[in-house]
Design a protein around this motif. Sequence first.
Motif, mmCIF file in Angstrom:
data_model
loop_
_atom_site.group_PDB
_atom_site.id
_atom_site.type_symbol
_atom_site.label_atom_id
_atom_site.label_comp_id
_atom_site.label_asym_id
_atom_site.label_seq_id
_atom_site.Cartn_x
_atom_site.Cartn_y
_atom_site.Cartn_z
ATOM 1 N N VAL C 637 0.837 -1.192 0.000
ATOM 2 C CA VAL C 637 0.000 0.000 0.000
ATOM 3 C C VAL C 637 0.880 1.254 0.000
ATOM 4 O O VAL C 637 1.871 1.322 0.721
ATOM 5 N N PRO C 639 -0.030 4.739 0.981
ATOM 6 C CA PRO C 639 -1.192 5.457 1.512
ATOM 7 C C PRO C 639 -1.343 6.840 0.880
ATOM 8 O O PRO C 639 -2.456 7.290 0.627
ATOM 9 N N GLU C 640 -0.207 7.471 0.607
ATOM 10 C CA GLU C 640 -0.258 8.826 0.067
ATOM 11 C C GLU C 640 -0.970 8.864 -1.283
ATOM 12 O O GLU C 640 -1.576 9.861 -1.653
ATOM 13 N N PRO C 656 8.662 3.704 -4.443
ATOM 14 C CA PRO C 656 8.049 4.812 -3.704
ATOM 15 C C PRO C 656 7.836 4.492 -2.228
ATOM 16 O O PRO C 656 7.591 5.388 -1.437
ATOM 17 N N VAL C 740 7.573 9.095 -3.318
ATOM 18 C CA VAL C 740 6.152 9.404 -3.233
ATOM 19 C C VAL C 740 5.828 10.729 -3.931
ATOM 20 O O VAL C 740 4.828 10.833 -4.638
#
Lengths: 320, 449, 761
Positions: C637, C639-640, C656, C740
């Motif tokens: 995952v 999340p961002e 990332p 990210v």
Amino acid sequence: MPVEIPVEQWPGRVIEETLGATPAEGGTRSRVVKVGGENTLPFMLTDGEMPNPPRIAIEILDQRPKDWSPLLLEAWGDVVDDPAKWAKAAEEAGADLVLLQLSLTRDGGKPTTAADAKALTRAVLQATGLPILVFGPGQVDADNELLVAVAEEAAGERIVLGICEEKNYRTIVAAALANGHLVNGRTAMDVNLAKQLNILIADMGLPLDRIIMDPTTASLGYGIEYGYSVMERLRLAALQGDKMTQLPMLVTPGFEAWRQKEAKVGEGVPASWGDWRQRAVLWETLTATNLILSGADIVVLRHPETVKRVRAFIDRMMAK
Amino acid sequence: MALTGLQIYKLLPQTNCKECGFPTCLAFAMKLAAKQAELSACPYVSEEAKAQLDAASAPPIRLVVVEGPGHKVEAGNETVIFRHEKTFYHPPGLFLRVKDSWPLEQVKGAAKEAMDYIVTYVGMNLHLDGVAVESASGNPEAFAAAVKAVREVTDRPLILMASDPAVLKAGLAAADGTRPLLYAATAENWQAVAEVAKAANVPVAVRADSLDGLADLTEKVKGVGIQDIVLDPGVRDPAGTLVTLTHLRRLALKKNFRPLGFPIITFPGEGASDVIEEAQLAAEHIAKYAGFIVLDRFAPEMAYALLAWRVNIYTNPQEPIKVQPGVYEINNPTADSPVMITTNFSITYFSVANEVDGSGLPGWLLVADAEGMSVLTAWAAGKFDAEKIAKTVKTTGIEEKINHRKLIIPGAVAVLMGEVEEELPGWQILVGPREAVDLPGYLKLWKSF
Amino acid sequence: MSRYIATRAIRGANAIVAEAEALLQKALAEKGPDTPVAFTNTAYYLPVIYGMLGHPVSKIGDMVPVLEHAKSLLHPPPDEKWWVPYLGETLDCGMATLLAEEIIEGIRFAYGEQPERYPGFRMTGSASFTSPEFEKEEGGGGYLNGPIDDIQLRSWGIQLVDGRMPGFAAIVGAARNNRAAVAIVRELQRRNILVFLCGNVNGRSIIDQLHEEGVEMGYDTYIVPFGRDTIAAIYPLGFATRSALTFGGLKPGQWREILLYNKYRVFAFVLALGEVDDLKYATAAGAISYGFPVIADTVIPQILPTGITRYEHVISMPWEEIEGETDEEKAARLVQKCIEVRGVKVKITEVPIPVPYGSAFEGEVVRKADMRVEFGGRASRAFEYLRMVPMDQVEDGKIEVIGPGFEDVPVGGAMDLGILVEVAGRKMQEDFEPVLERQIHYFINGASGVQHIGQRDIAWIRISKAAAEKGFNLRHFGDILYARFHADFGAIVDKVQVKIITDPALHAEWLQKAREAYDRRNRRLADLTDEAVDTFYSCVLCQSFAPTHCCVISPQRLGLCGAYNWLDCKASYEINPTGPNQPIQKGQCLDPVKGYFTGVNEYVRVASQGTVDQVAMYSIMENPMTACGCFECIVMVIPEANGVMVVSREDPSMTPAGMTFSTLAGMAGGGLQTPGVMGVGKYYLTSPKFLSADGGFKRVVWMSSFLKQTMAEELKAVCEREGDPDLLDKIADETVCTDVEGLLAYLTEKEHPALTMPPIF
């Protein structure tokens, strides 16, 4: 502050197995030896019981060992030339069980015959009153030929025949079935393989209380942690109730330790390894001690001093 | 109920500042969930989040550190009861005990011999971790002198053993520049000893003969403001030690019982009458839950065996021991001896090397860097392919050592034969047996291949 | 059960019991009740009686209650008008027959009439019966064998139990002619099947036939002549009973267990040659109780449904109607049938080809310069196709080369080739076809000097000059495949025949058929959904290093290593029922979206030693499946980005998530559930069930370029299925960004759907 002792009670129990048969039971042993039966992790006597302490078998060969360490030959002396005398010496050295290891060839390189195997088995049975184990040379054809003969010769004695492996177990199991013996099933340090072999052997109709499992092990310093963890896992599975793992475990720390330089040789090794004699016994002793802590029910040893050491440790662990 | 990494992540700042030492907040959250990191590593976590996380994230067995200049022993922070469940993280420190009642030369000699001891095992240099100095005299000056004597011969961490706080204080002064463990606070002396430990900011061991008493003591010592505590439950026989240490580990991990969530110190020598018996007890303590082990005897063979055992037990079961890649000579090989190749997974290496060694036949064993995987696993993962085999052959300089060009590859990777031939022009590639045990037979015949 | 058979068996039973009664009365009168009765060299008394009733007979008087018991088992023949079920009655009468027959043989022993005298007959090697009379005959002999002694029982018993001997055939009667008799016996011998002989037809026994033809009989040749009447058939059944007592650990009197032991463990059958009279029917009914089927070479009613025996009970295979030019060919087919009916497995240990064979040659490369001929590749077409056909359409071991060999192809040349493998087996399923077909690659590669690449219609095979010089030709492909399929897949394959096709017309025809089959299989795979089956499979192959990990493999979620899909597991389980792939009954579906099943949860709880409590098959966010360490890809995952990234094992770059594959592997592996991270097989990415609980493939925001390239086509199809054909371009990879910030910028620019999807958590 009162602390509640975290007792763990397990739903499963290792099967108790009987090795050897006295005259009353159709054999000639002076006593039987029971193994297994515990419903707790090794020596956790606050959680459950261990009706039988881990047992010690001494390995003897059918002839003077060719590649054994001089320390072992020195410890046993001339008895190594005569399996019967050796068996007797093993009994005197404090063994619970005697393991006769057959070789592929006899003096002069002639293949060991069924007749040889019978005679050797008979000689050892006559020399000692302990229950015995007989292992073949480890080659499919030879094992099948010799162990069938051994099984017949020792009919009724409840000996342990070895070694059953996945690639060759059927004949040995059949011989055990026909003559009332037990078998030792060996797999390569893997929980599922061990379980699978147990299932295969049981599928042939041999009752579980006549199967010992040998998960294979390694020496201290040479991969013992694999064997150690596999045995812990097998034992946990057994205690959690997995029927096909509820068998006593046999391992061979003597063989494993004495093939390593640490035990075997005194020269050409680093000074930091210390005194050879003490190191050799220590290596076998610690290998065995550690495996007992991970669940071994039978350890097969080689040096008489190790036998004393391991026995003393077991006695202390079992003391109430 | 423990929180998952994702649940923890929600409570973190989510800024990916990396100051905790992890690349992202999610990575840090997952380490916290696995109890392999401490929340205090995050400088920005809110008080509110902290309160929620503290209970869930603190390691159930506190990490206790003792130090000497350039040396450190960490104990605790364990997360499992059986090594196969994950791994054991911090190997117990092995200390040798000396006494201040001995002549100083003897103290020095014993400490030096033990601390200078080094043994090489699978490419690692192993040694004992430190010295425990016991006040047998009860005299602060004698104790300080003994500590000083030890400090002269080693920088390794110390354990200072005395019941009199004044003696401990003298020892601490003599051990200046190190962070020793003080042993021990008991029901009788805990207050004074705790004060000494607190003043010096060093960890302290507590000793009681029952778990109830032990838990009382840790709570009291914590009350003084000391967090770094080590437990001595007072048992010395091997059976009692096994049971008690197992109970302590269970209480910490399964019950999350904070009063006993600390590493444990043991004294195998007190329950043994000679080197081998002491080694048996120490081996048990290594396998079953000691954090610090104080030995009373030193012999090189004993040290070697225990150090190897400690490495074995604390090996990550999911990250096997590797051996050094390279050429290994077995039974004095010559230019026309066979050349074999295998991977650097220790078990693989040992099985192959043992079989060749046992056969009495000379051979060159090449060990490829297959990231510690066994032959088949490495092959499946692409870590033991034709390229890697060829690279090993070329970089180990084996070509200068032999007068032939025949390479035996493991039978399990017979499929690589053609590719290896391509990668190693001029070499004849022979497929060896699948199992190491068949090697001796194979080597007897290899000249005919 | 056939009324005809029941009638005759029951009639036969009544007659033989009456005969036994008369004989017993006579013996009691003449010899008295205390006259000893014993079979030769056995500790099992009269073994059938001892085993079934637990009653040791050691003197004539002991037989009285046995006879009474036999009488109590008798029933009247079925009524001509009122048809009622009569299976039970017939089996009872069969057992009464056996008891009566053993009584008769026992009394004959007491009279010195057993073993049967046979002037001029001499057994080869050691025999069980030695008496002073034995030597009276010229050169010894003069007797048939009678019962088998205990020593021989153990020796053969071990071989029967350990599988070296597949089983035994009890032949009753006489063959059509001497040549047929010899052919049948040789055929059985060739397969290592123990041959027991008894009975006659109009006074002529197969024992006479073999004797006349000079066939050696005795323990050493595994052919035992018991006696020339039907009553002697009690000896093979005594042998079977004693096997159960000796090897099954059973106690006398455990009749049910003894019969079941024989049904499941002793692969024996009765071969009735020639006319079947009442007594033979009655004895056969007794044999059926042991689970031994009866095969007759005459026209008799068949009893095909299974039940007491494993497969069919009674099979009629009239000699005249058996296909075959010669008696030998007929015998081969008859014996093959017997083997099928009893479920005896053929063992083949050697691959009979002129070049060395073994896994050591799997990696050999045949270079152009060393090549004699090639099939497939650029210059010709080669295909391989394995299909399942009905049992009667396969002649086991038949290998045909249809079309020219490669003799006329110039050195280094190419020709078209088709390999058609036809298999039949009681446990074979169409779904196993591709699993078995893939093995052709490994099997053929094992021959020295032969190289095999590819599969299906892109197969490419080369034969080296060296191999061709040693005599390797097209037929040998068949030899290899026949031997290996039996050896490795004997559990599901009973019969194998191979056609090697080079004939151009036939090649084209079969290539077409093969392609249709490939197509059908592809569609079948696409149709295989998790909903369509009620069984998933486990894989615990990796527990050696990840002890608590257990893969759950469903049709739409293959193993994380990529090596095992649902069909593979299904086949693996059939082949090795105790192996690492076990069936998991799905049980009740608790949540169809997340993929919770009661059966899966229960299984995983045990297999993970209590570490994992439940598994959501289709989610990464809660209770995801654990991983060992063998995963092809890691999904994690981000999340961002409100999505997930997929990094492949081949990709060494930063991701990332701030970690490389190898760092991530430590987090994903080890058999622990870590929501947010998961190891998967790369083809799981294309499954409609890929993270279907969390939003599916549209959640993928970053993916190693290796995957994008090597699976371009499959992934494109997935994007289309998801209704966003350009989705693949919207997914970043390591050439776009490895952090990210860069990822978010890219996703925003490309308007990746994940950004507007509901929060992932």
